[in-house]
Write a protein that holds these residues in place. Structure first.
Motif, PDB file in Angstrom:
ATOM      1  N   GLY A  73       5.694 -14.951  -2.173  1.00  0.00           N
ATOM      2  CA  GLY A  73       4.969 -13.868  -2.872  1.00  0.00           C
ATOM      3  C   GLY A  73       4.234 -12.891  -2.362  1.00  0.00           C
ATOM      4  N   GLU A  74       4.034 -13.003  -1.333  1.00  0.00           N
ATOM      5  CA  GLU A  74       4.096 -12.494  -0.384  1.00  0.00           C
ATOM      6  C   GLU A  74       4.903 -11.253  -0.027  1.00  0.00           C
ATOM      7  N   GLU A  75       5.722 -11.827  -0.085  1.00  0.00           N
ATOM      8  CA  GLU A  75       6.874 -10.768   0.835  1.00  0.00           C
ATOM      9  C   GLU A  75       7.315 -10.127  -0.566  1.00  0.00           C
ATOM     10  N   MET A  76       7.194 -10.711  -2.187  1.00  0.00           N
ATOM     11  CA  MET A  76       7.865  -9.607  -3.101  1.00  0.00           C
ATOM     12  C   MET A  76       7.236  -9.444  -4.528  1.00  0.00           C
ATOM     13  N   ILE A  77       6.296 -10.533  -4.535  1.00  0.00           N
ATOM     14  CA  ILE A  77       4.999  -9.799  -5.256  1.00  0.00           C
ATOM     15  C   ILE A  77       4.524  -8.549  -5.564  1.00  0.00           C
ATOM     16  N   LEU A  78       3.607  -8.802  -3.786  1.00  0.00           N
ATOM     17  CA  LEU A  78       1.989  -8.639  -3.387  1.00  0.00           C
ATOM     18  C   LEU A  78       2.473  -6.887  -3.317  1.00  0.00           C
ATOM     19  N   PRO A  79       3.453  -6.542  -2.781  1.00  0.00           N
ATOM     20  CA  PRO A  79       4.015  -4.888  -2.594  1.00  0.00           C
ATOM     21  C   PRO A  79       4.496  -4.165  -4.361  1.00  0.00           C
ATOM     22  N   ASP A  80       4.898  -4.623  -5.006  1.00  0.00           N
ATOM     23  CA  ASP A  80       5.014  -4.732  -6.110  1.00  0.00           C
ATOM     24  C   ASP A  80       4.220  -3.944  -6.987  1.00  0.00           C
ATOM     25  N   VAL A  81       2.186  -5.649  -6.957  1.00  0.00           N
ATOM     26  CA  VAL A  81       0.795  -5.197  -7.718  1.00  0.00           C
ATOM     27  C   VAL A  81       0.255  -4.342  -7.165  1.00  0.00           C
ATOM     28  N   GLU A  82       0.792  -3.961  -5.757  1.00  0.00           N
ATOM     29  CA  GLU A  82       0.239  -3.373  -4.895  1.00  0.00           C
ATOM     30  C   GLU A  82       0.110  -1.691  -5.519  1.00  0.00           C
ATOM     31  N   ASN A  83       1.851  -1.703  -5.995  1.00  0.00           N
ATOM     32  CA  ASN A  83       2.652   0.179  -6.223  1.00  0.00           C
ATOM     33  C   ASN A  83       1.531  -0.108  -8.159  1.00  0.00           C
TER      34      ASN A  83
END
Length: 98
Positions: A73-83
């Motif tokens: 989740g930290e590696e895959m989802i968090l960067p997308d959510v930040e964008n």
């Protein structure tokens, strides 16, 4: 609730309502009873909190379905959510969740 406990609760949790008379609380009770059952259960919960809970659940579900470490989740989802946050509200994600 016992009157003494009710007074204590009112004093500690709702000091702004302590000076209200009995009629105010009776009207409030009537309004609450007119709401449908599900609305009554969540009357004190804001819609924003419900949305946040639903999003959190969906992210956890995606993480579990990936059958990988919970750090995915930290590696895959968090960067997308930040964008997404940067694009939609023009703020850094760290400004929001820190």
């Amino acid at each position: 609730m016992k009157p003494s406990k009710l007074e204590d609760h009112l004093r500690r949790c709702h000091p702004d309502k302590r000076s209200k008379d009995l009629k105010y609380f009776q009207i409030l009770k009537e309004k609450l009873q007119k709401l449908p059952t599900m609305d009554r259960m969540f009357a004190s919960t804001s819609q924003r909190d419900n949305n946040g809970l639903q999003v959190s659940y969906n992210i956890s579900l995606l993480t579990a379905k990936s059958e990988k470490s919970h750090t995915i989740g930290e590696e895959m989802i968090l960067p997308d959510v930040e964008n997404v946050l940067k694009a939609i509200i023009s703020k850094s994600a760290s400004d929001i969740y820190n």
